[in-house]
Write a protein that holds these residues in place. Structure first.
Motif, PDB file in Angstrom:
ATOM      1  N   PRO A 102       4.754   4.262  -1.474  1.00  0.00           N
ATOM      2  CA  PRO A 102       4.707   5.715  -1.663  1.00  0.00           C
ATOM      3  C   PRO A 102       5.903   6.160  -2.501  1.00  0.00           C
ATOM      4  CG  PRO A 102       5.450   5.176   0.557  1.00  0.00           C
ATOM      5  CD  PRO A 102       5.027   3.884  -0.071  1.00  0.00           C
ATOM      6  N   GLY A 103       5.705   7.170  -3.330  1.00  0.00           N
ATOM      7  CA  GLY A 103       6.824   7.717  -4.087  1.00  0.00           C
ATOM      8  C   GLY A 103       7.800   8.417  -3.162  1.00  0.00           C
ATOM      9  N   HIS A 104       9.067   8.434  -3.538  1.00  0.00           N
ATOM     10  CA  HIS A 104      10.101   9.016  -2.683  1.00  0.00           C
ATOM     11  C   HIS A 104       9.839  10.484  -2.385  1.00  0.00           C
ATOM     12  CE1 HIS A 104      14.117  10.673  -1.642  1.00  0.00           C
ATOM     13  NE2 HIS A 104      14.283   9.495  -1.068  1.00  0.00           N
ATOM     14  N   GLU A 105       9.274  11.200  -3.364  1.00  0.00           N
ATOM     15  CA  GLU A 105       9.048  12.644  -3.174  1.00  0.00           C
ATOM     16  C   GLU A 105       7.784  12.949  -2.395  1.00  0.00           C
ATOM     17  OE1 GLU A 105       7.368  11.794  -7.384  1.00  0.00           O
ATOM     18  OE2 GLU A 105       8.824  10.947  -5.965  1.00  0.00           O
TER      19      GLU A 105
ATOM     20  N   SER B 117       0.830  -1.202   0.000  1.00  0.00           N
ATOM     21  CA  SER B 117       0.000   0.000   0.000  1.00  0.00           C
ATOM     22  C   SER B 117       0.865   1.252   0.000  1.00  0.00           C
ATOM     23  CB  SER B 117      -0.912   0.024   1.225  1.00  0.00           C
ATOM     24  OG  SER B 117      -1.580   1.278   1.325  1.00  0.00           O
ATOM     25  N   PRO B 118       0.493   2.255  -0.798  1.00  0.00           N
ATOM     26  CA  PRO B 118       1.220   3.536  -0.760  1.00  0.00           C
ATOM     27  C   PRO B 118       0.894   4.345   0.488  1.00  0.00           C
ATOM     28  CG  PRO B 118      -0.621   3.676  -2.297  1.00  0.00           C
ATOM     29  CD  PRO B 118      -0.569   2.248  -1.821  1.00  0.00           C
ATOM     30  N   ARG B 119      -0.046   3.864   1.305  1.00  0.00           N
ATOM     31  CA  ARG B 119      -0.423   4.588   2.523  1.00  0.00           C
ATOM     32  C   ARG B 119       0.483   4.269   3.697  1.00  0.00           C
ATOM     33  NH1 ARG B 119      -7.061   4.171   2.643  1.00  0.00           N
ATOM     34  NH2 ARG B 119      -7.458   5.328   0.719  1.00  0.00           N
ATOM     35  N   PHE B 120       1.203   3.150   3.643  1.00  0.00           N
ATOM     36  CA  PHE B 120       2.079   2.794   4.756  1.00  0.00           C
ATOM     37  C   PHE B 120       3.213   3.817   4.876  1.00  0.00           C
ATOM     38  CE2 PHE B 120       0.966  -1.915   3.856  1.00  0.00           C
ATOM     39  CZ  PHE B 120      -0.187  -1.806   4.611  1.00  0.00           C
ATOM     40  N   ASN B 121       3.599   4.108   6.116  1.00  0.00           N
ATOM     41  CA  ASN B 121       4.692   5.046   6.365  1.00  0.00           C
ATOM     42  C   ASN B 121       6.020   4.309   6.199  1.00  0.00           C
ATOM     43  OD1 ASN B 121       6.505   6.952   7.231  1.00  0.00           O
ATOM     44  ND2 ASN B 121       5.870   6.895   9.370  1.00  0.00           N
ATOM     45  N   LYS B 122       6.557   4.360   5.012  1.00  0.00           N
ATOM     46  CA  LYS B 122       7.782   3.622   4.710  1.00  0.00           C
ATOM     47  C   LYS B 122       9.018   4.518   4.726  1.00  0.00           C
ATOM     48  CE  LYS B 122       4.964   0.401   2.081  1.00  0.00           C
ATOM     49  NZ  LYS B 122       4.662  -0.258   0.805  1.00  0.00           N
ATOM     50  N   TYR B 123       8.877   5.742   4.260  1.00  0.00           N
ATOM     51  CA  TYR B 123      10.033   6.639   4.225  1.00  0.00           C
ATOM     52  C   TYR B 123      10.216   7.413   5.527  1.00  0.00           C
ATOM     53  CZ  TYR B 123      11.001   5.725  -0.678  1.00  0.00           C
ATOM     54  OH  TYR B 123      11.353   5.120  -1.853  1.00  0.00           O
TER      55      TYR B 123
END
Length: 460
Positions: free
Chosen positions: A418-421, A384-390
């Protein structure tokens, strides 16, 4: 020395800083956990730039860094103590009974390994396709979750590159899903950055496993030996590539899908999933009467009534068959039509639907088999792009990139990050056969949405 060889340097086991009373009891697994016994560990990691050397300072010391990681991991495991355990089974022959649980007492702890590789961060990030060496940045290659009887349920592998540090995390998928995986990772980073013995965290996990009414905690499987339900999975030859989608590109895609469906309810991720489903299906050049589907990993925590906490620790997911169509219909209709199918499936996945799956499982208890779960004509959207990965920094600043290991990869698997930016941008890790990948890279509908920087890699 072969620069593509990861060289193991050291290993040890990490136990919780202190034992909580609850850890002395068997930690039983719920239905959504047990179905995972024959699939693979979750393997996700972050690549960081190694801090530069500065004048008048000795700079970054890897041994000090490893010690800080170990100390903070030991504190984190106080909260996430099941990850320091091992699986155990009690079984009987007549009637067949096989009860799997986590034993937190008879275990050396979580595994922590340190390795080196003679590569730069650019060697990992620059190639169009993810280099195979990345799979060596993770422990438990090809291991099934049931192997947690003899292997650690959690391994942290720190791989030192010439100018980078990769922190790879392999966690048993019978213990966590993606939400719990990143919850653990986030709290470990939080404790590391606090650098103290205070073990309070902002989001304590809810460790009490959830069971359907009248069932549990010791759920029995109808087997007498693990050979009756374990099925190792070997991925076919694949190409794996990271595709980048800017927030502007995602916004345009979402607007297009909603306009074509005459609605404003379709989400960004549903729009992107529909695009991936259509374009991979076209790349496969399948017969028009072939049935294809788009599966999506769906989180049940908020859908149950009453809902589970967002911090519920464990598995609470299903692979939802969100869209089903013939190839001809999918490609003759527009993007909005496909996105609307996915939207309807997601919003209608209610408490009733989640419990329907559980009731069926309780009547006939089965274990997922990767090789049978996903067919070669379909697409699976995972993570998921919603997870806090960065947000996981470990004193090294923001990670350069996310990468994953060997696990759960087959043709048509897409994992969303999630995208890096930030700002709503998304990265998709897509796995396809070499021929299908080439066709996808030539698909105008798909590549028109991919960010310019990624297209430049193609032309380069």
């Amino acid at each position: 020395m072969n620069p593509l060889t990861v060289t193991p340097i050291s290993e040890c086991f990490i136990k919780p800083k202190h034992i909580v009373e609850e850890a002395r009891q068997p930690y039983y697994l719920a239905p959504w956990d047990l179905v995972m016994l024959s699939v693979q560990y979750i393997q996700k990691g972050l690549l960081f730039a190694k801090p530069p050397k500065t004048e008048n300072q000795q700079g970054f010391k890897i041994m000090d860094f490893l010690e800080d990681l170990k100390q903070s991991l030991s504190l984190t495991l106080v909260h996430f103590y099941p990850l320091a355990g091992r699986l155990a089974t009690s079984k009987s022959e007549n009637p067949p009974s096989y009860v799997v649980f986590v034993d937190c007492n008879n275990s050396p702890g979580a595994r922590f390994t340190y390795a080196t590789v003679d590569l730069t961060a650019s060697d990992v990030l620059s190639p169009t396709y993810v280099p195979l060496v990345v799979q060596s940045f993770f422990d438990h290659d090809r291991a099934l979750n049931h192997d947690g009887h003899t292997k650690s349920l959690l391994t942290i592998q720190v791989t030192e590159l010439i100018d980078g540090i990769f922190i790879g995390c392999s966690v048993n998928h019978s213990i966590v899903d993606g939400s719990s995986f990143w919850h653990f990772f986030n709290m470990w980073s939080e404790i590391f950055q606090g650098k103290g013995d205070d073990v309070s965290i902002s989001r304590p996990p809810v460790l009490n496993r959830w069971f359907p009414d009248g069932h549990g905690p010791a759920l029995s499987l109808p087997f007498t030996h693990h050979d009756q339900f374990l099925s190792p999975f070997e991925a076919p030859l694949l190409k794996e590539r990271m595709f980048h989608f800017s927030s502007e590109s995602i916004a345009r895609l979402k607007a297009k899908a909603n306009a074509e469906s005459n609605t404003n309810k379709i989400s960004s991720f549903q729009s992107l999933s529909a695009l991936v489903w259509r374009c991979i299906t076209r790349a496969r050049n399948l017969p028009h009467d072939q049935v294809t589907c788009c599966r999506m990993a769906i989180n049940n925590r908020s859908r149950l009534n009453p809902p589970l906490s967002p911090d519920y620790f464990g598995n609470s997911i299903q692979a939802l068959k969100a869209g089903v169509s013939t190839v001809g219909e999918l490609l003759e209709q527009n993007l909005g039509w496909a996105a609307w199918q996915l939207h309807q499936a997601v919003v209608s996945h209610s408490d009733e639907k989640a419990r329907e799956f559980l009731n069926l499982w309780l009547k006939s208890r089965f274990i997922y088999q990767i090789g049978k779960l996903f067919d070669p004509h379909s697409v699976m959207m995972g993570s998921s792009p919603r997870f806090n990965k960065y947000g996981n920094e470990f004193g090294l600043g923001k990670a350069l990139a996310l990468r994953s290991g060997y696990a759960h990869k087959f043709s048509g698997k897409a994992s969303a990050y999630p995208g890096h930016e930030g700002g709503g941008s998304i990265e998709l890790e897509i796995c396809l056969s070499p021929d299908e990948m080439s066709a996808l890279e030539s698909d105008k509908e798909f590549m028109d949405v991919v960010s310019p920087s990624d297209k430049e890699l193609m032309s380069g």
